[in-house]
Design a protein around this motif. Structure first.
Motif, PDB file in Angstrom:
ATOM      1  N   ASP A 143      75.737  46.832  96.020  1.00 36.06           N
ATOM      2  CA  ASP A 143      74.802  46.793  94.890  1.00 36.06           C
ATOM      3  C   ASP A 143      73.596  45.880  95.139  1.00 36.06           C
ATOM      4  O   ASP A 143      72.767  45.712  94.241  1.00 36.06           O
ATOM      5  CB  ASP A 143      75.537  46.316  93.613  1.00 36.06           C
ATOM      6  CG  ASP A 143      76.640  47.293  93.211  1.00 36.06           C
ATOM      7  OD1 ASP A 143      76.686  48.404  93.772  1.00 36.06           O
ATOM      8  OD2 ASP A 143      77.454  46.931  92.342  1.00 36.06           O
ATOM      9  N   HIS A 144      73.526  45.266  96.315  1.00 34.66           N
ATOM     10  CA  HIS A 144      72.441  44.330  96.641  1.00 34.66           C
ATOM     11  C   HIS A 144      72.319  43.269  95.552  1.00 34.66           C
ATOM     12  O   HIS A 144      71.254  43.089  94.958  1.00 34.66           O
ATOM     13  CB  HIS A 144      71.110  45.073  96.838  1.00 34.66           C
ATOM     14  CG  HIS A 144      71.238  46.217  97.795  1.00 34.66           C
ATOM     15  ND1 HIS A 144      71.385  46.031  99.151  1.00 34.66           N
ATOM     16  CD2 HIS A 144      71.294  47.552  97.599  1.00 34.66           C
ATOM     17  CE1 HIS A 144      71.512  47.206  99.732  1.00 34.66           C
ATOM     18  NE2 HIS A 144      71.475  48.144  98.813  1.00 34.66           N
ATOM     19  N   VAL A 145      73.414  42.597  95.272  1.00 33.84           N
ATOM     20  CA  VAL A 145      73.429  41.543  94.248  1.00 33.84           C
ATOM     21  C   VAL A 145      73.966  40.257  94.855  1.00 33.84           C
ATOM     22  O   VAL A 145      74.506  40.262  95.969  1.00 33.84           O
ATOM     23  CB  VAL A 145      74.301  41.956  93.030  1.00 33.84           C
ATOM     24  CG1 VAL A 145      73.646  43.066  92.232  1.00 33.84           C
ATOM     25  CG2 VAL A 145      75.710  42.367  93.460  1.00 33.84           C
ATOM     26  N   THR A 146      73.787  39.154  94.120  1.00 39.01           N
ATOM     27  CA  THR A 146      74.240  37.861  94.637  1.00 39.01           C
ATOM     28  C   THR A 146      75.732  37.672  94.333  1.00 39.01           C
ATOM     29  O   THR A 146      76.298  38.349  93.485  1.00 39.01           O
ATOM     30  CB  THR A 146      73.473  36.702  93.960  1.00 39.01           C
ATOM     31  OG1 THR A 146      73.795  36.741  92.559  1.00 39.01           O
ATOM     32  CG2 THR A 146      71.979  36.816  94.153  1.00 39.01           C
ATOM     33  N   ARG A 147      76.299  36.690  95.039  1.00 36.49           N
ATOM     34  CA  ARG A 147      77.700  36.330  94.809  1.00 36.49           C
ATOM     35  C   ARG A 147      77.923  35.997  93.331  1.00 36.49           C
ATOM     36  O   ARG A 147      78.904  36.391  92.727  1.00 36.49           O
ATOM     37  CB  ARG A 147      78.013  35.114  95.701  1.00 36.49           C
ATOM     38  CG  ARG A 147      79.356  34.443  95.468  1.00 36.49           C
ATOM     39  CD  ARG A 147      79.553  33.345  96.484  1.00 36.49           C
ATOM     40  NE  ARG A 147      79.541  33.913  97.825  1.00 36.49           N
ATOM     41  CZ  ARG A 147      80.622  34.377  98.453  1.00 36.49           C
ATOM     42  NH1 ARG A 147      81.796  34.293  97.878  1.00 36.49           N
ATOM     43  NH2 ARG A 147      80.538  34.886  99.656  1.00 36.49           N
ATOM     44  N   GLU A 148      76.945  35.252  92.742  1.00 30.98           N
ATOM     45  CA  GLU A 148      77.082  34.822  91.343  1.00 30.98           C
ATOM     46  C   GLU A 148      77.129  36.022  90.405  1.00 30.98           C
ATOM     47  O   GLU A 148      77.894  36.038  89.448  1.00 30.98           O
ATOM     48  CB  GLU A 148      75.914  33.898  90.932  1.00 30.98           C
ATOM     49  CG  GLU A 148      75.953  32.505  91.542  1.00 30.98           C
ATOM     50  CD  GLU A 148      75.786  32.491  93.064  1.00 30.98           C
ATOM     51  OE1 GLU A 148      75.014  33.336  93.602  1.00 30.98           O
ATOM     52  OE2 GLU A 148      76.441  31.650  93.721  1.00 30.98           O
ATOM     53  N   GLU A 149      76.321  37.039  90.692  1.00 31.44           N
ATOM     54  CA  GLU A 149      76.314  38.233  89.835  1.00 31.44           C
ATOM     55  C   GLU A 149      77.664  38.958  89.924  1.00 31.44           C
ATOM     56  O   GLU A 149      78.169  39.453  88.925  1.00 31.44           O
ATOM     57  CB  GLU A 149      75.164  39.170  90.218  1.00 31.44           C
ATOM     58  CG  GLU A 149      73.805  38.648  89.747  1.00 31.44           C
ATOM     59  CD  GLU A 149      72.648  39.457  90.327  1.00 31.44           C
ATOM     60  OE1 GLU A 149      72.017  40.192  89.573  1.00 31.44           O
ATOM     61  OE2 GLU A 149      72.403  39.350  91.546  1.00 31.44           O
ATOM     62  N   VAL A 150      78.223  39.005  91.127  1.00 30.59           N
ATOM     63  CA  VAL A 150      79.523  39.667  91.284  1.00 30.59           C
ATOM     64  C   VAL A 150      80.580  38.875  90.517  1.00 30.59           C
ATOM     65  O   VAL A 150      81.397  39.440  89.777  1.00 30.59           O
ATOM     66  CB  VAL A 150      79.937  39.784  92.768  1.00 30.59           C
ATOM     67  CG1 VAL A 150      81.267  40.517  92.890  1.00 30.59           C
ATOM     68  CG2 VAL A 150      78.869  40.484  93.587  1.00 30.59           C
ATOM     69  N   MET A 151      80.529  37.532  90.672  1.00 26.69           N
ATOM     70  CA  MET A 151      81.520  36.687  90.000  1.00 26.69           C
ATOM     71  C   MET A 151      81.435  36.854  88.484  1.00 26.69           C
ATOM     72  O   MET A 151      82.452  36.886  87.803  1.00 26.69           O
ATOM     73  CB  MET A 151      81.293  35.204  90.345  1.00 26.69           C
ATOM     74  CG  MET A 151      81.337  34.903  91.823  1.00 26.69           C
ATOM     75  SD  MET A 151      82.986  34.930  92.495  1.00 26.69           S
ATOM     76  CE  MET A 151      83.600  33.414  91.853  1.00 26.69           C
ATOM     77  N   ALA A 152      80.205  36.972  87.961  1.00 25.79           N
ATOM     78  CA  ALA A 152      80.028  37.129  86.510  1.00 25.79           C
ATOM     79  C   ALA A 152      80.706  38.418  86.051  1.00 25.79           C
ATOM     80  O   ALA A 152      81.365  38.445  85.010  1.00 25.79           O
ATOM     81  CB  ALA A 152      78.544  37.139  86.155  1.00 25.79           C
TER      82      ALA A 152
END
Ligand code: ATP
Length: 196
Positions: A143-152
């Protein structure tokens, strides 16, 4: 006809595993995709969303998806109210879809299968398990997202080990054990069960 759920945490590989079942001829209902469509097409659901979030939720009959996502993003109360109308609509739609299928068993793939109460209408549930660090890496890449976005996103789902304990079968998708033989073995078990 057996009704089988397929679930797992974000990035566990549910959709990938579901596609293998499809290759074996088993119809799959993809609940997340269908829910998105229903929010645009199911008049009853649209009415409920409008009454919860106001007319701004739709423009010319089309869902303002980005706007709605921004409204519920940091407001768990609003997200839960949205889920309280979307989940029953999806469960209804999946029930209608299942009635039209003729195979020995069907699969409903859903990230929030237990959270939405959908498992109550299913005979058995398959869990797709992958270790958390691998799931994070997969979703960041996909999804080309950051680790923080995945964790959220992960934090909105119930704990993986609790989810797996609720499942009747587990497919391990850790990129060490082969997935296709696990799916074929389960497929044979489910066919035998459907014949009973
Ligand atoms: P979500 O809940 O976000 O929809 P999901 O559980 O359906 O995720 P997939 O989309 O199937 O997960 O898989 C996540 C990513 O990991 C995809 O890009 C997929 O191609 C990749 N992936 C899944 N399983 C494997 C595997 N065994 N080997 C390599 N890549 C994999």
């Amino acid at each position: 006809m057996l009704r089988i759920g397929l679930t797992g945490g974000i990035g566990s590989g549910k959709s990938t595993v579901a596609r293998v079942f499809e290759l074996l001829g088993i119809p799959v209902y993809y609940a997340d995709d269908r829910a998105k469509r229903l929010m645009n097409e199911d008049e009853e659901l649209k009415k409920e969303i409008r009454s919860l979030f106001g007319e701004a939720a739709y423009t010319d009959g089309n869902l303002n998806r980005k706007w709605l996502a921004s409204v519920v993003f940091n407001d768990s109360e609003k997200l839960s109210r949205l889920n309280q109308v979307v989940h029953p609509a999806t469960i209804r739609d999946a029930g209608n879809w299942m009635k039209m299928q003729t195979s020995p068993y069907v699969i409903k793939e859903a990230a929030l299968l237990f959270e939405s109460g959908a498992q109550k209408d299913l005979d058995q549930v398959i869990g797709v398990f992958a270790p958390t660090p691998l799931r994070i890496q997969r979703v960041m890449k996909r999804d080309h997202v950051t680790r923080e976005e995945v964790m959220a996103r992960m934090n909105r789902q119930i704990e993986e080990d609790i989810k797996m304990r609720l499942c009747d079968h587990i497919i391990t998708n850790n990129e060490q054990e082969m997935v296709i033989p696990q799916v074929i073995s389960l497929h044979q078990q489910l066919l035998a069960r459907a014949r009973e």
